[in-house]
Design an enzyme around this catalytic site. Structure first.
Site, short mmCIF file in Angstrom:
data_model
loop_
_atom_site.label_atom_id
_atom_site.label_comp_id
_atom_site.label_asym_id
_atom_site.label_seq_id
_atom_site.Cartn_x
_atom_site.Cartn_y
_atom_site.Cartn_z
CE LYS A 25 -4.22 -1.93 1.62
NZ LYS A 25 -5.05 -2.20 2.66
CE LYS A 73 -11.52 -4.46 1.57
NZ LYS A 73 -12.14 -5.47 2.28
CE LYS A 113 -4.78 -9.17 -1.57
NZ LYS A 113 -4.98 -8.76 -0.21
#
Ligand code: TYM
Length: 351
Positions: free
Chosen positions: A129, A215, A212
């Site tokens: 992130k 969201k 993967k």
């Protein structure tokens, strides 16, 4: 209290009567997705029969990235509704919202104080992130997120933590932090085991089968949402990326798209990828997609419909969550009291 006996990943028989499990899913999108469902939720539903299960909605984790307040409120209820619609029984399992149990934030601080900078910086989810946002722009909350997760877990003294494979490193950190505290202050925390399902440990994006399912997917069509309409589910499956070949074969390395479809099919149908491969010998990708679309609609459609129905009565959902939080607090406050006393905090005067 320590227990490091390995746990079977699936269909786990509890190591002792009353053994506990705990897990949660972030309410940071309008719907859970198929990775959440197959990687964790299906497993939760199965093991709640045998374990003393605690399932919660980590709203404190969700604010590590800004959330519009009204959306967050709705998403917490939507997440609870999807847990229940998928089969979590709030009479049997304890279902609650993280921010309703302040001990999570309180224990998180204690654990933050015993985590090294290097140790936290090694967490792959943070690294990914931070790489996306640029390290200087990533919030401190994102950095301390795994210690909050460790607090979530350790407060309840669970034997197991049923999660998908991407959460394994966080569960391992919680084990390390528990061992460190126990070593320093005496036995306080049970050492939890990750419980990861074999076949569905990682479900991949339909448009980008190297990544993967998540969201934060690049394209919404790579993501099968639990609350998608039948039409959306079918359309996304039929437009899933495959390859230039024709053979339906499970081969993650050379055929990631087809293998992902086979893995999803196998999980939804309760069959093995070997059996499916044999069934589809000589048939075309289109056949596999049409059948999988039909199966996904049959399995996920009723979950969606039930979740939407539950959302029509938010007061009832809120009442269930309040009841769960009261029960969770009785367990969490015991652990925190013990931790505070061991740290040497002066007891607060009784009110
Ligand atoms: P979250 O919200 O990202 O995911 C919820 C659960 O879904 C699993 N999962 C997947 N499994 C297979 N394939 C995928 N593509 C996939 N994507 C997600 C995750 O492994 C997880 O089990 N940090 C946690 C939430 C959390 C938590 C906790 C979990 C906070 N505190 C304490 C367990 C215990 C998270 O962000 O999960």
């Amino acid at each position: 209290m320590t227990d490091s006996t390995p746990m079977p990943a699936d269909d786990a028989a509890p190591p002792e009567p009353g053994a506990r499990v705990l897990s949660g899913m972030q309410p940071s999108a309008d719907s859970l997705h198929l990775g959440n469902y197959l990687g964790a939720l299906v497993n939760w539903v199965r093991i709640q029969q045998q374990y003393d299960a605690f399932f919660f909605i980590p709203d404190l984790h969700a604010i590590t990235v800004p959330q519009p307040p009204e959306e967050l409120r709705q998403r917490v209820r939507r997440t609870a509704a999807q847990y229940i619609a998928a089969g979590i029984d709030p009479e049997r399992s304890t279902l609650f919202v993280q921010s309703h149990v302040p001990e999570h934030a309180q224990l998180a601080w204690v654990l933050i104080c015993s985590t090294g900078m290097g140790e936290a910086a090694r967490m792959t989810q943070f690294k990914d992130k931070a790489a996306k946002q640029g390290a200087d722009h990533a919030g401190v909350g994102l950095f301390t997120y795994p210690m909050l997760q460790a607090a979530d877990i350790l407060l309840y003294q669970p034997h197991g933590v049923p999660v998908g494979e991407d959460q394994k490193q966080h569960v391992e950190l919680s084990r390390d932090l528990a061992q460190r505290f126990n070593h320093r202050y005496g036995e306080t925390f049970r050492i939890p085991q990750p419980m990861i399902p074999e076949g569905a440990a990682r479900i991949y994006d339909l448009q980008n089968p190297g990544a993967k399912m998540s969201k934060s997917a690049e394209s919404p069509s790579g993501l099968l949402n639990l609350l998608d309409s039948d039409k959306q589910l079918a359309k996304k499956i039929k437009s899933a990326v495959t390859d230039d070949g024709t053979e339906i074969r499970f081969d993650r390395e050379n055929k990631p798209g087809v293998s992902n479809l086979l893995a999803i099919y196998a999980e939804l149908a309760g069959r093995s990828t070997d059996q499916l491969q044999a069934d589809y010998q000589g048939r075309m990708y289109g056949h596999l997609k049409v059948d999988l679309a039909e199966l996904a609609v049959a399995r996920l459609g009723p979950v969606r419909d039930r979740a939407l129905q539950l959302l029509e009565d938010p007061a009832e959902l809120d009442a269930l969550l309040a009841k769960g939080a009261a029960k969770a607090r009785t367990v969490a406050s015991e652990t925190l009291k013990d931790v505070y006393s061991k740290l040497g905090f002066l007891p607060a005067a009784a009110a």
